[in-house]
Design a protein around this motif. Structure first.
Motif, short mmCIF file in Angstrom:
data_model
loop_
_atom_site.label_atom_id
_atom_site.label_comp_id
_atom_site.label_asym_id
_atom_site.label_seq_id
_atom_site.Cartn_x
_atom_site.Cartn_y
_atom_site.Cartn_z
N GLU A 349 -13.19 10.94 -15.92
CA GLU A 349 -12.77 9.57 -16.17
C GLU A 349 -11.43 9.55 -16.90
N GLU A 350 -11.30 10.49 -17.87
CA GLU A 350 -10.04 10.56 -18.60
C GLU A 350 -8.91 10.95 -17.66
N GLN A 351 -9.19 11.89 -16.74
CA GLN A 351 -8.19 12.31 -15.77
C GLN A 351 -7.81 11.14 -14.86
N ARG A 352 -8.88 10.35 -14.45
CA ARG A 352 -8.59 9.21 -13.56
C ARG A 352 -7.73 8.17 -14.27
N ARG A 353 -8.05 7.89 -15.53
CA ARG A 353 -7.27 6.90 -16.27
C ARG A 353 -5.85 7.38 -16.50
N ARG A 354 -5.72 8.71 -16.81
CA ARG A 354 -4.40 9.26 -17.02
C ARG A 354 -3.57 9.16 -15.74
N GLN A 355 -4.25 9.46 -14.60
CA GLN A 355 -3.53 9.37 -13.32
C GLN A 355 -3.13 7.93 -13.02
N GLU A 356 -4.02 6.98 -13.32
CA GLU A 356 -3.69 5.58 -13.06
C GLU A 356 -2.52 5.14 -13.94
N LEU A 361 3.07 3.75 -14.33
CA LEU A 361 4.42 3.95 -14.88
C LEU A 361 5.40 4.31 -13.77
N ALA A 362 4.93 5.18 -12.86
CA ALA A 362 5.80 5.56 -11.74
C ALA A 362 6.14 4.36 -10.89
N ALA A 363 5.12 3.47 -10.66
CA ALA A 363 5.36 2.27 -9.86
C ALA A 363 6.35 1.36 -10.58
N GLY A 364 6.24 1.30 -11.93
CA GLY A 364 7.18 0.46 -12.67
C GLY A 364 8.60 0.97 -12.51
N ARG A 365 8.77 2.33 -12.63
CA ARG A 365 10.11 2.89 -12.45
C ARG A 365 10.61 2.66 -11.03
N TRP A 366 9.67 2.78 -10.07
CA TRP A 366 10.02 2.62 -8.63
C TRP A 366 10.54 1.20 -8.37
N TRP A 367 9.86 0.22 -8.89
CA TRP A 367 10.28 -1.16 -8.63
C TRP A 367 11.43 -1.58 -9.55
N ALA A 368 11.58 -0.87 -10.66
CA ALA A 368 12.70 -1.22 -11.55
C ALA A 368 14.05 -0.89 -10.92
N GLN A 369 14.04 -0.06 -9.89
CA GLN A 369 15.27 0.29 -9.19
C GLN A 369 15.89 -0.90 -8.46
N LEU A 370 15.06 -1.96 -8.20
CA LEU A 370 15.52 -3.10 -7.41
C LEU A 370 15.58 -4.34 -8.26
N SER A 371 16.55 -5.16 -7.91
CA SER A 371 16.63 -6.48 -8.52
C SER A 371 15.80 -7.45 -7.68
N VAL A 401 2.84 -6.99 -6.22
CA VAL A 401 2.49 -5.57 -6.24
C VAL A 401 1.05 -5.42 -6.71
N THR A 402 0.21 -4.70 -5.94
CA THR A 402 -1.20 -4.49 -6.30
C THR A 402 -1.55 -3.03 -6.14
N VAL A 403 -2.59 -2.62 -6.88
CA VAL A 403 -3.07 -1.24 -6.79
C VAL A 403 -3.59 -0.95 -5.39
N ASP A 404 -4.36 -1.93 -4.79
CA ASP A 404 -4.96 -1.70 -3.48
C ASP A 404 -3.91 -1.45 -2.41
N SER A 405 -2.70 -1.92 -2.63
CA SER A 405 -1.62 -1.71 -1.67
C SER A 405 -0.71 -0.57 -2.10
N ALA A 406 -1.27 0.39 -2.90
CA ALA A 406 -0.53 1.56 -3.38
C ALA A 406 0.70 1.12 -4.17
N TYR A 407 0.51 0.09 -4.98
CA TYR A 407 1.59 -0.48 -5.79
C TYR A 407 2.75 -0.94 -4.91
N LEU A 421 4.77 -3.32 1.96
CA LEU A 421 6.19 -3.34 1.58
C LEU A 421 6.39 -2.42 0.37
N ARG A 422 7.16 -1.33 0.62
CA ARG A 422 7.66 -0.44 -0.43
C ARG A 422 6.55 0.06 -1.37
N PRO A 423 5.53 0.82 -0.87
CA PRO A 423 4.51 1.40 -1.74
C PRO A 423 5.13 2.46 -2.65
N SER A 424 4.48 2.70 -3.78
CA SER A 424 4.99 3.69 -4.73
C SER A 424 4.74 5.09 -4.19
#
Length: 473
Positions: A349-356, A361-371, A401-407, A421-424
């Motif tokens: 569970e800890e591994q799953r939460r860490r991965q999420e 965070l990766a999705a945030g950086r990914w979408w932060a690239q765009l205005s 952006v949703t988790v079910d759509s791979a961010y 559109l633009r999954p992480s």
């Protein structure tokens, strides 16, 4: 319609006889002037002589006839059957008189057959209308009380009283054939031990047999009342049939034979019963001896059982102690395993939460690239071709952006998932199967494909710049 009438001088006349039964000609009553004052024997209303289209002579009621006259309500089929019966009776050299009423009114015969010496009379009743078995039995007994024989005749398919009183079922002529009797006469076959219906004799012949005493009504013995009908290949129950004295004697002989057989069977069964009783007595003696031996054996077995039970109890006590020790050891192992399982679950569970968290965070950086403008630009790049080519409106998930759509952002066309559109890149394992994904350009497509988690065929990219272009005002 009636075949009889009352002549003012000659008395009762019969239209079915050549001389009307009184030495008269038909012309003396038919279309005479002045008209002969004929009356109906049933209701005394005036009648007149007529001839039908079939050249049938009869008497018809004058106007104003009473509605309750029995002859008036009889059908043409009824009258024709009565005429056929009278013709057959006369062919048998008997006197036939139609529509005869008893002096006291207790009976009225459709056709009354009388021998020339007047010592024998038989009423022939054409019964077409429904009647209960009780009513027809009562009317039959009225004839018998007057010493008159009777035979009820039915031309129909359903007559429940057939076989309960002296009766027959007849069939009208077909294909040039005469009237035949299809139910009533039967012959007894000794070898089969049953009555078998006679195969459709002519009505004229049957009436001659009855009037000359060759065929008589017979009350069938109870055990023989299932009559075999070869024509229909089935049985019918009949209590009373028409047959000859010889066949009655044959039934009597067969019954005597059956009784002898039954007596022999009874004697044989009695002997078998006595023998069986003797066998049972001997068997009871053997049983008692065997029971005594079994009781002695049982007591010995009980003594041995107690000894064995004591030994078993000691052995079971030791086995129970061993099982309790093993159960305690097993419980301790389960507790250790359960603690290990819980530790593993917590770690997973800890591994799953860490991965999420990492994916988020990766999705945030990914979408932060765009205005926002670049996001809208990518949306338009996806929607515009579909609108131009198919005039189809593209709907983007209002949740964004949703988790079910791979961010990424889910794209719907006609309420069905069209793509993402633009999954992480870090969350491609969450993508729905098959559907394509849309990114801005080759660089982003390469970034998705390089993860090894998506088929390059599914990636659609556009020639959009990495950085927002400044518009010159």
């Amino acid at each position: 319609m009636a075949f009889a009438a009352i002549h003012p001088e000659a008395g009762r006349i019969d239209a079915t006889l050549p001389d009307l039964g009184r030495g008269l000609t038909w012309d003396q009553v038919h279309k005479t002037r002045p008209r002969v004052a004929l009356r109906c024997p049933e209701c005394s209303h005036g009648v007149h002589a007529k001839v039908s289209a079939r050249k049938l002579r009869y008497f018809a009621h004058d106007p104003g006839r009473p509605a309750d006259c029995a002859w008036l309500n009889e059908s043409l089929e009824h009258h024709l059957l009565k005429l056929e019966l009278a013709t057959a009776i006369r062919a048998a050299d008997w006197h036939a008189e139609l529509e005869v009423r008893a002096p006291d009114g207790t009976w009225r015969a459709d056709v009354l057959a009388s021998s020339h010496d007047g010592t024998q009379r038989v009423a022939w009743e054409a019964q077409l209308s429904p009647i209960t078995a009780e009513d027809i039995q009562e009317r039959t007994e009225r004839y018998w009380a007057e010493g008159i024989g009777v035979c009820w005749v039915s031309p129909g398919g359903k007559a429940p009283w057939i076989g309960n009183v002296p009766s027959i079922r007849v069939q009208e002529p077909r294909d040039g054939q005469p009237w035949t009797v299809v139910d009533g006469p039967a012959a007894f076959h000794f070898e089969h031990g049953t009555w078998i219906a006679v195969d459709d004799p002519e009505l004229t012949a049957f009436i001659r047999w009855v009037l000359h005493g060759q065929t008589i009504p017979h009350r069938v013995r109870p055990r023989y009342r299932r009559i075999w009908y070869p024509t229909s290949e089935g049985y019918r129950r009949r209590s009373l049939i028409w047959t000859t004295s010889r066949h009655v004697d044959t039934e009597t002989r067969h019954e005597a034979m059956r009784q002898r057989q039954d007596e022999r069977k009874r004697q044989r069964e009695e002997q078998e019963r006595q023998a069986e009783q003797q066998r049972q007595t001997e068997a009871e003696a053997r049983r008692q001896e065997e029971e005594r031996q079994r009781e002695a054996q049982r007591q010995e077995q009980e003594r041995q059982r107690k000894i064995q039970a004591a030994e078993d109890a000691a052995r079971w006590a030791e086995q129970r102690r061993q099982r309790e020790i093993e159960a305690e050891q097993a419980r301790q192992r389960r507790e250790v395993e359960e603690r290990q399982r819980q530790e593993q679950a917590r770690a997973a569970e800890e591994q799953r939460r860490r991965q999420e968290r990492e994916e988020e965070l990766a999705a945030g950086r990914w979408w932060a690239q765009l205005s926002p403008a670049q996001v809208d630009q990518l949306r338009d790049a996806v929607a515009e071709p579909l609108w131009k080519r198919e005039a189809t409106r593209v709907e983007f998930d209002p949740l964004g952006v949703t988790v079910d759509s791979a961010y990424g952002i889910a794209i719907h066309v006609r309420r069905r998932l069209h793509g993402i559109l633009r999954p992480s890149p870090a969350s491609l394992h969450r993508l729905p199967p098959v559907v394509p994904v849309y990114v801005r350009n080759v660089r982003e497509a390469h970034e998705l494909v390089s993860t090894g988690n998506i088929d390059p065929v599914r990636v659609v990219h556009f020639d959009l710049p990495d950085h927002e272009q400044m518009s010159l005002m």
